[in-house]
Enzyme design. Structure first.
Site, PDB file in Angstrom:
ATOM      1  N   GLU A   1      70.822  53.806  19.902  1.00  0.00           N
ATOM      2  CA  GLU A   1      70.002  54.448  19.158  1.00  0.00           C
ATOM      3  C   GLU A   1      68.893  53.958  18.696  1.00  0.00           C
ATOM      4  O   GLU A   1      67.881  54.552  18.116  1.00  0.00           O
ATOM      5  CB  GLU A   1      70.806  55.222  17.929  1.00  0.00           C
ATOM      6  CG  GLU A   1      72.030  56.252  18.472  1.00  0.00           C
ATOM      7  CD  GLU A   1      71.464  56.936  19.309  1.00  0.00           C
ATOM      8  OE1 GLU A   1      70.345  57.797  19.271  1.00  0.00           O
ATOM      9  OE2 GLU A   1      72.082  57.581  20.542  1.00  0.00           O
ATOM     10  N   GLU A   2      69.019  52.651  18.184  1.00  0.00           N
ATOM     11  CA  GLU A   2      67.791  51.775  17.746  1.00  0.00           C
ATOM     12  C   GLU A   2      66.786  51.412  18.708  1.00  0.00           C
ATOM     13  O   GLU A   2      65.451  51.614  18.310  1.00  0.00           O
ATOM     14  CB  GLU A   2      68.313  50.440  17.242  1.00  0.00           C
ATOM     15  CG  GLU A   2      69.150  50.563  15.950  1.00  0.00           C
ATOM     16  CD  GLU A   2      68.469  50.603  14.738  1.00  0.00           C
ATOM     17  OE1 GLU A   2      67.219  50.890  14.808  1.00  0.00           O
ATOM     18  OE2 GLU A   2      69.176  50.835  13.670  1.00  0.00           O
ATOM     19  N   SER A   3      66.913  51.274  19.982  1.00  0.00           N
ATOM     20  CA  SER A   3      65.947  50.839  20.726  1.00  0.00           C
ATOM     21  C   SER A   3      65.896  51.426  22.295  1.00  0.00           C
ATOM     22  O   SER A   3      65.028  51.100  23.082  1.00  0.00           O
ATOM     23  CB  SER A   3      65.883  49.154  20.830  1.00  0.00           C
ATOM     24  OG  SER A   3      67.142  48.926  21.525  1.00  0.00           O
ATOM     25  N   TYR A  39      70.108  59.429  11.463  1.00  0.00           N
ATOM     26  CA  TYR A  39      70.523  58.313  12.318  1.00  0.00           C
ATOM     27  C   TYR A  39      72.047  58.087  12.130  1.00  0.00           C
ATOM     28  O   TYR A  39      72.652  57.788  13.240  1.00  0.00           O
ATOM     29  CB  TYR A  39      70.001  57.039  11.650  1.00  0.00           C
ATOM     30  CG  TYR A  39      70.403  55.725  11.810  1.00  0.00           C
ATOM     31  CD1 TYR A  39      69.707  55.248  13.289  1.00  0.00           C
ATOM     32  CD2 TYR A  39      71.222  54.929  11.253  1.00  0.00           C
ATOM     33  CE1 TYR A  39      70.240  53.905  13.387  1.00  0.00           C
ATOM     34  CE2 TYR A  39      71.618  53.687  11.515  1.00  0.00           C
ATOM     35  CZ  TYR A  39      71.247  53.257  12.714  1.00  0.00           C
ATOM     36  OH  TYR A  39      71.471  51.930  13.139  1.00  0.00           O
TER      37      TYR A  39
END
Length: 603
Positions: free
Chosen positions: A474-476, A581
């Site tokens: 989910e971050e990158s 998030y």
């Protein structure tokens, strides 16, 4: 002097493949590309695909034919180029482009060849060529449409200004595309002319679009005084007052706008500490975000009876807030014993994070197995790459994936993962999941790259490796070189300041660029995530909120009345990005657990 004959044709092909295509290849976000795979990663291997791709020399036949044709005279090569132009691949694209340029040079109509080329691969340089030819041919209306598609390109804007007879109409087109600066440039010279009063409104819209609020404010004040029925410009007038620090004046104007001004009235009332009035204002807002804030504020004020109807309405309204609202509606209805709660539970069944928060099992949507047919264009791209035609390989992939079937996209996604191009592979996996959720698509969309450093960091810091993969995804989307707008870096998106803090805690040397190293980034991310879990006593939602927005914000939300509610923390999070998030990461984590089993951590 222009070169002619065989040398010019050969030079054209080399320049075309080696230069112009480079700017047009790859997904906008960096997806399809055949550069080096992600560093420090051992590729797992796929024998069937390796065997399929091993023999690729025959795939060079058509590109070699094209190269030979380009060395011949137009008369000798025209029939062959016509035949190649029928192909829906990179060779077909180049053949159409060559024919288009030959026809244009000979004074013939090249439109059909340009159109075919653009249908295969939409390249700005080629579209610019077509628009230029249309303009030269006197087909101005068609040229205008193509130049509009090229905006905000400066040359395209200059061409439109040259072609356009109705400049106000051009300005409206620019405003529709939210090209505020370009629209202002078109309108400014016209404001002093006879059409000036009529053009004041679109010019004001351009000014506020460019966030030139100070310049817009006096003009908006005058416009609003003369046009009090124009609610949209009245809203912008109030917004400019607010930005200028004149909240009281802005509040009055918002009040005159009825429902259109309710959301911003709620914001100002909340800033003033007049919370019941703010909740009333938010609740009457047409925007879903406003009604969500109203519902949350009513709960904070101890009035769940007023919050519930808002949650119920939002939980039935498709949009970004539907699952958040459906969850809260279910919680409040269940506490009342209302049978309507079951309707929202049924909706939430396919939303894993929300079901997990309720202690219930989600239902994973899975359809029949989808065979992964290795696409022919992948074999051609591999042949081009192996023969030193890297840019041509990228073009082949770009055209191929645009025309590919779902089984072909799935096979391509698996190939990208094997080659270490995780971002591209995951993107294709997500695309296939959206149309046909099946086990193979889930595994492409949720891979387990960088296994060695992930497993080591998980063991060192007492974490589940699947949680690290979920955060990384989910971050990158597994891009080691990713940089966010805020400056976060690498696979787990560590801010430089956070990286310096972690390095001090670990007693290691640190430079900001170290965050682009996968092993370092994973270790730092694991260290920080473990510390957040410890700080928030193992509560995953709170730890993830702290990871995303900082422990101070996560602590503040935890201490709020909603945050202390057993199921209230996600609703208590006031940052929309953080609220989304924590649910995305939790969804991914549950997907990894479902796909790979409770004890199966190693790929």
């Amino acid at each position: 002097m222009r070169r002619t004959g065989r040398y010019a044709r050969r030079t054209f092909f080399l320049v075309l493949v080696g230069g112009m295509l480079v700017a047009a290849l790859g997904f906008a976000a960096g997806g399809i590309a055949l550069g080096p795979p992600s560093p420090r990663e051992t590729k797992p291997g796929a024998p069937a695909q390796r065997e399929f791709l091993a023999s690729v020399s025959e795939e060079l036949h058509h590109v070699l034919l094209l190269e030979k044709l380009l060395e011949k005279s137009p008369r000798e090569s025209e029939a062959g180029l016509f035949e190649l132009s029928r192909r829906a691949d990179a060779v077909g694209y180049l053949a159409n482009l060559e024919l288009a340029r030959r026809y244009r040079e000979a004074g013939q109509d090249p439109w059909a060849f340009y159109h075919r080329a653009l249908s295969l691969h939409d390249s700005a340089p080629v579209r610019r060529e077509l628009a230029s030819w249309l303009e030269e041919a006197g087909r101005q209306a068609e040229a205008r449409e193509h130049y509009l598609l090229l905006l905000p390109d400066e040359k395209a804007l200059q061409a439109l200004l040259r072609l356009e007879q109705d400049l106000p109409a051009l300005a409206e087109e620019l405003l529709k595309r939210e090209l505020w600066t370009e629209a202002a440039r078109v309108l400014e010279p016209l404001l002093e002319g006879p059409e000036g009063p009529r053009l004041e409104r679109p010019y004001l819209r351009a000014l506020v679009g460019m966030q030139r609020y100070g310049e817009a404010l006096p003009r908006l004040e005058r416009y609003w005084r003369e046009n009090p029925a124009d609610l949209e410009m009245g809203w912008w007038y109030a917004r400019c007052l607010e930005v200028a620090g004149r909240r009281e004046a802005a509040f009055v104007v918002y009040g005159r706008l009825g429902a259109k001004g309710s959301y911003r009235r709620g914001v100002i009332l909340e800033q003033w500490g007049r919370l019941p009035e703010a909740a009333i204002a938010f609740s009457s807002a047409p925007e879903a975000d406003g009604r969500w804030r109203g519902a949350r504020l009513w709960e904070q004020l101890g009035r769940p009876d007023k919050a519930l109807p808002l949650y119920v309405a939002l939980g039935r309204e498709p949009g970004r807030l539907q699952d958040d609202a459906a969850f809260r509606a279910y919680v409040l209805l269940s506490r009342k014993g209302d049978p309507l709660a079951e309707d929202f539970l049924t909706y939430l069944t396919t939303h894993p994070a929300w079901m997990d928060r309720l202690g219930k099992e989600p239902r994973w949507v899975e359809e029949a197995a989808l065979g992964a047919a290795i696409p022919a264009f992948l074999k051609r791209a591999e042949a081009y790459r192996q023969s030193g035609r890297g840019e041509l390989a990228q073009l082949e992939l770009r055209i191929g994936v645009r025309l590919a079937s779902l089984p072909e996209k799935l096979a391509l996604g698996e190939w990208y993962l094997e080659e270490g191009h995780y971002f591209a592979g995951v993107g294709l996996g997500i695309e296939v999941l959206g149309e046909h959720p099946c086990a193979r698509a889930y595994r492409v969309a949720y891979p387990r790259p960088f296994a060695e450093p992930v497993l080591k960091a998980a063991a060192d810091y007492g974490l589940d490796p699947r949680l690290l993969w979920a955060v990384m995804r989910e971050e990158s989307h597994f891009r080691p070189g990713a940089v966010s707008r805020a400056g976060a870096r690498g696979l787990m998106q560590i801010m430089p300041g956070t990286g310096e803090y972690i390095a001090r805690q670990k007693g290691v040397a640190f430079e900001v660029d170290d965050l682009f190293d996968p092993e370092t980034n994973i270790r730092f991310g694991a260290f920080y995530l473990a510390s957040m879990l410890k700080s928030f006593r193992g509560d995953l939602d709170r730890a993830l909120a702290a990871y995303n927005a900082g422990p101070g914000n996560a602590g503040r939300w935890s201490r709020s009345p909603l945050g202390q509610d057993p199921h209230g923390f996600p609703t208590a999070v006031t940052f929309a990005e953080t609220r989304e998030y924590i649910t995305k990461v939790r969804n991914s984590y549950l997907a990894y657990l479902w796909l790979y089993g409770e004890s199966d951590s190693r790929p």
